[in-house]
Design an enzyme around this catalytic site. Structure first.
Site, mmCIF file in Angstrom:
data_model
loop_
_atom_site.group_PDB
_atom_site.id
_atom_site.type_symbol
_atom_site.label_atom_id
_atom_site.label_comp_id
_atom_site.label_asym_id
_atom_site.label_seq_id
_atom_site.Cartn_x
_atom_site.Cartn_y
_atom_site.Cartn_z
ATOM 1 N N ALA A 256 -73.385 18.674 -77.461
ATOM 2 C CA ALA A 256 -73.329 18.924 -78.935
ATOM 3 C C ALA A 256 -71.170 17.267 -78.710
ATOM 4 C CB ALA A 256 -73.132 19.657 -79.790
ATOM 5 N N ASN B 229 -61.562 4.298 -72.150
ATOM 6 C CA ASN B 229 -62.073 3.596 -73.302
ATOM 7 C C ASN B 229 -61.039 3.134 -73.992
ATOM 8 O OD1 ASN B 229 -64.161 1.884 -72.614
ATOM 9 N ND2 ASN B 229 -65.177 3.312 -73.567
ATOM 10 N N TYR C 83 -62.202 10.484 -78.370
ATOM 11 C CA TYR C 83 -62.641 11.085 -77.411
ATOM 12 C C TYR C 83 -62.917 10.914 -75.745
ATOM 13 C CZ TYR C 83 -68.157 10.510 -75.831
ATOM 14 O OH TYR C 83 -69.106 10.476 -75.272
HETATM 15 P P1 NAD Z 1 -76.812 11.757 -79.912
HETATM 16 O O1 NAD Z 1 -75.660 11.421 -80.710
HETATM 17 O O2 NAD Z 1 -77.786 10.733 -80.010
HETATM 18 O O3 NAD Z 1 -76.745 13.527 -79.972
HETATM 19 C C1 NAD Z 1 -75.618 14.595 -80.077
HETATM 20 C C2 NAD Z 1 -76.282 16.150 -80.545
HETATM 21 O O4 NAD Z 1 -75.262 16.607 -81.270
HETATM 22 C C3 NAD Z 1 -77.315 15.407 -82.196
HETATM 23 O O5 NAD Z 1 -77.991 16.114 -82.189
HETATM 24 C C4 NAD Z 1 -76.292 15.712 -83.038
HETATM 25 O O6 NAD Z 1 -76.572 16.138 -84.535
HETATM 26 C C5 NAD Z 1 -75.868 17.192 -82.355
HETATM 27 N N1 NAD Z 1 -74.060 17.266 -82.927
HETATM 28 C C6 NAD Z 1 -73.055 16.949 -83.579
HETATM 29 N N2 NAD Z 1 -72.729 17.257 -84.053
HETATM 30 C C7 NAD Z 1 -72.867 18.970 -84.119
HETATM 31 C C8 NAD Z 1 -72.550 20.114 -84.253
HETATM 32 N N3 NAD Z 1 -71.115 20.055 -85.005
HETATM 33 N N4 NAD Z 1 -73.068 21.050 -84.685
HETATM 34 C C9 NAD Z 1 -74.043 20.802 -83.748
HETATM 35 N N5 NAD Z 1 -74.892 19.922 -83.363
HETATM 36 C C10 NAD Z 1 -73.934 18.785 -83.244
HETATM 37 O O7 NAD Z 1 -75.452 11.887 -78.744
HETATM 38 P P2 NAD Z 1 -75.860 11.559 -77.225
HETATM 39 O O8 NAD Z 1 -76.198 10.459 -76.802
HETATM 40 O O9 NAD Z 1 -77.841 12.726 -77.059
HETATM 41 O O10 NAD Z 1 -74.885 12.055 -76.309
HETATM 42 C C11 NAD Z 1 -74.827 14.444 -76.085
HETATM 43 C C12 NAD Z 1 -73.781 14.913 -74.734
HETATM 44 O O11 NAD Z 1 -73.567 13.385 -74.498
HETATM 45 C C13 NAD Z 1 -72.504 14.111 -76.473
HETATM 46 O O12 NAD Z 1 -71.300 15.334 -75.808
HETATM 47 C C14 NAD Z 1 -71.696 12.675 -76.174
HETATM 48 O O13 NAD Z 1 -70.356 12.232 -75.800
HETATM 49 C C15 NAD Z 1 -71.386 12.933 -74.243
HETATM 50 N N6 NAD Z 1 -72.278 11.303 -73.850
HETATM 51 C C16 NAD Z 1 -73.007 10.449 -74.197
HETATM 52 C C17 NAD Z 1 -72.962 9.201 -73.531
HETATM 53 C C18 NAD Z 1 -74.236 8.142 -73.998
HETATM 54 O O14 NAD Z 1 -73.813 7.149 -74.070
HETATM 55 N N7 NAD Z 1 -74.956 8.310 -74.199
HETATM 56 C C19 NAD Z 1 -72.130 8.777 -72.967
HETATM 57 C C20 NAD Z 1 -71.269 10.022 -71.794
HETATM 58 C C21 NAD Z 1 -71.168 11.058 -72.484
#
Ligand code: NAD
Length: 442
Positions: free
Chosen positions: A283, A341, A347
């Site tokens: 999350a 960034n 973040y």
């Molecule tokens: P997303 O926003 O599509 O999904 C995140 C999920 O986390 C959602 O289902 C949301 O409801 C859940 N969430 C948020 N707050 C929460 C809470 N307090 N309790 C429970 N659930 C909660 O994000 P994503 O792109 O799939 O990213 C997933 C992870 O990967 C994150 O930690 C993000 O920081 C990391 N990340 C993503 C990318 C990218 O390019 N997408 C890059 C680097 C890191």
């Protein structure tokens, strides 16, 4: 969100035009599927300096047929992968053998092929010639990764025991590691037993994925369920229906819970009286603003979801003994935390904190609880989070890596599945970037 440039360069006219303009040429990456679980072609095993004992039988069990040495091999045979054992490189002279070994074969490595260089642990007991030669392998691997193209990846694995590194070699030499390149991964000599059924490595184990209803978390939940785990899909109460849907599809359990709740760890423990084997901290949220414009609630909400809750739930589940011996914790960092960034001080701080947590906790968690702690650090991954990024920044994020494209959630999921694998006990305290060798902070 579809990558239209990738679709364009997959057509003959698009490829012609973009080549003439000198634009990036992303290759379609070969990813794992049940129909194509292995890379096509042979594995060539080369050595620079004296080789590592016990490596040949481990390579023989990676699923790739071993290629004949150069003399007996037709020059045009496409290689799925090359493993160069450079653990015996001790000085600049033996380093030359790295060039001599790979120079003639790089052209033969197929599209989406792999080059894995094996190095020895960096603790060389004060021998600065050996330290220099071994460190040189990192610059070599990262440079080759940037020039090799055609969806091919190059990684460095530091090891001292071939058998303990088996699950990692299998991962790096498979289509599962499609978006992992330019990485230096260290494994210890203390491995863990292979699962009884290699096709269902998580059978009988329970995994919990936070933020599991969409994006990367959903992909991780699917990968772990595919591997045989009973998956608990945790997400915010507002996403309860989606959690029920995803868990239902996977034969798992939904848990509607805000992970920032002060008692989240206790509530997870209460849901899992039989214990937990795999904890995936996925999350995460972004609330971007430059520091000068960032109100304190933007700072604290990001730090709370991305870092404080990870610390709290980890501590609670370790203290309560919910996480069983042989367990795996996989946290989610980000290259934004490693490279920084603009607009993401909150973040970036939270994700760098995740890396700090992993490196500090890993040795103690293994010694006291028999549990490994690692992190994935995704680069630009095609999800709802990155779909919200402004167009030009999004395009730059997609192209500014050696594979010239964004990764898919499944790329992070496969990496998490390898770290969560019962046989990956030798991988501990690692922060593995899944970023196609992004230029950011490389
Ligand atoms: P997303 O926003 O599509 O999904 C995140 C999920 O986390 C959602 O289902 C949301 O409801 C859940 N969430 C948020 N707050 C929460 C809470 N307090 N309790 C429970 N659930 C909660 O994000 P994503 O792109 O799939 O990213 C997933 C992870 O990967 C994150 O930690 C993000 O920081 C990391 N990340 C993503 C990318 C990218 O390019 N997408 C890059 C680097 C890191």
């Amino acid at each position: 969100m579809a990558d239209r440039y990738l679709s364009l360069t997959a057509t003959a006219p698009g490829r012609f035009l973009t080549r003439r303009l000198g634009l990036p040429q992303p290759a379609a990456l070969r990813r794992w599927s049940p129909e194509q679980p292995c890379l096509p072609g042979d594995l060539l095993h080369l050595t620079a300096g004296s080789g590592l004992r016990g490596l040949a039988p481990v390579l023989a069990r990676t699923g790739l047929p071993l290629a004949a040495p150069t003399a007996g091999r037709p020059a045009d045979t496409a290689l799925a992968a090359v493993v160069l054992d450079a653990t015996g490189v001790r000085d600049v002279d033996t380093l030359a053998e790295v060039h001599a070994a790979l120079h003639p074969v790089v052209r033969s490595v197929a599209d989406s092929g792999r080059i894995v260089v094996l190095g020895s642990p960096l603790d060389t007991g004060g021998d600065h010639h050996q330290a220099a030669a071994q460190q040189a392998l990192e610059g070599f691997v990262r440079s080759l990764g940037k020039e090799i193209g055609r969806g091919r990846t190059v990684n460095l694995l530091r090891l001292s025991d071939a058998e303990a590194a088996r699950s990692t070699l299998c991962f790096l030499l498979s289509p599962r590691s499609a978006y992992v390149s330019g990485q230096v991964i260290a494994v210890t000599a203390q491995g863990s037993p292979a699962p009884a059924d290699p096709s269902l490595p998580q059978a009988g184990r329970t995994a919990l994925v936070t933020g599991g209803v969409r994006g990367i978390g959903e992909a991780v939940a699917r990968a772990l369920a595919r591997d045989g785990a009973h998956v608990v899909v945790l997400d915010v109460p507002q996403a309860r229906d989606d959690a029920l849907r995803v868990a239902g599809q996977l034969g798992g359990t939904a848990l509607a819970l805000d992970i920032t709740a002060a008692d989240a760890g206790e509530r997870i423990a209460a849901e899992l009286p039989g214990g937990l084997d795999v904890l995936i901290h996925n999350a995460g949220v972004t609330r971007d603003r430059r520091l000068v414009n960032m109100p304190s609630e933007r700072w604290s909400s990001v730090l709370d979801v991305n870092l404080a809750s990870v610390l709290r739930t980890t501590d609670a589940l370790l203290a309560k003994g919910t996480l069983r011996r042989g367990g795996r914790i996989v946290a989610t960092a980000s290259i934004a935390g490693l490279a920084g960034n603009a607009g993401q001080t909150n973040y970036g701080a939270s994700k760098a904190g995740v890396a700090g947590l992993v490196r500090s906790l890993a040795p103690r968690a293994l010694a006291e609880h028999g549990i490994t702690v690692n992190a994935v650090a995704p680069g630009f991954i095609e999800t709802r989070m990155t779909a919200a990024v402004p167009l030009f920044i999004r395009e730059a994020g997609r192209r500014m890596n050696s594979l010239a494209q964004g990764g898919l959630p499944v790329d992070v999921a496969e990496t998490a599945a390898w770290l969560a694998h019962p046989a990956s006990g030798a991988v501990n305290g690692q922060v593995v970037r899944v970023c196609g060798q992004s230029l950011l902070g490389a």
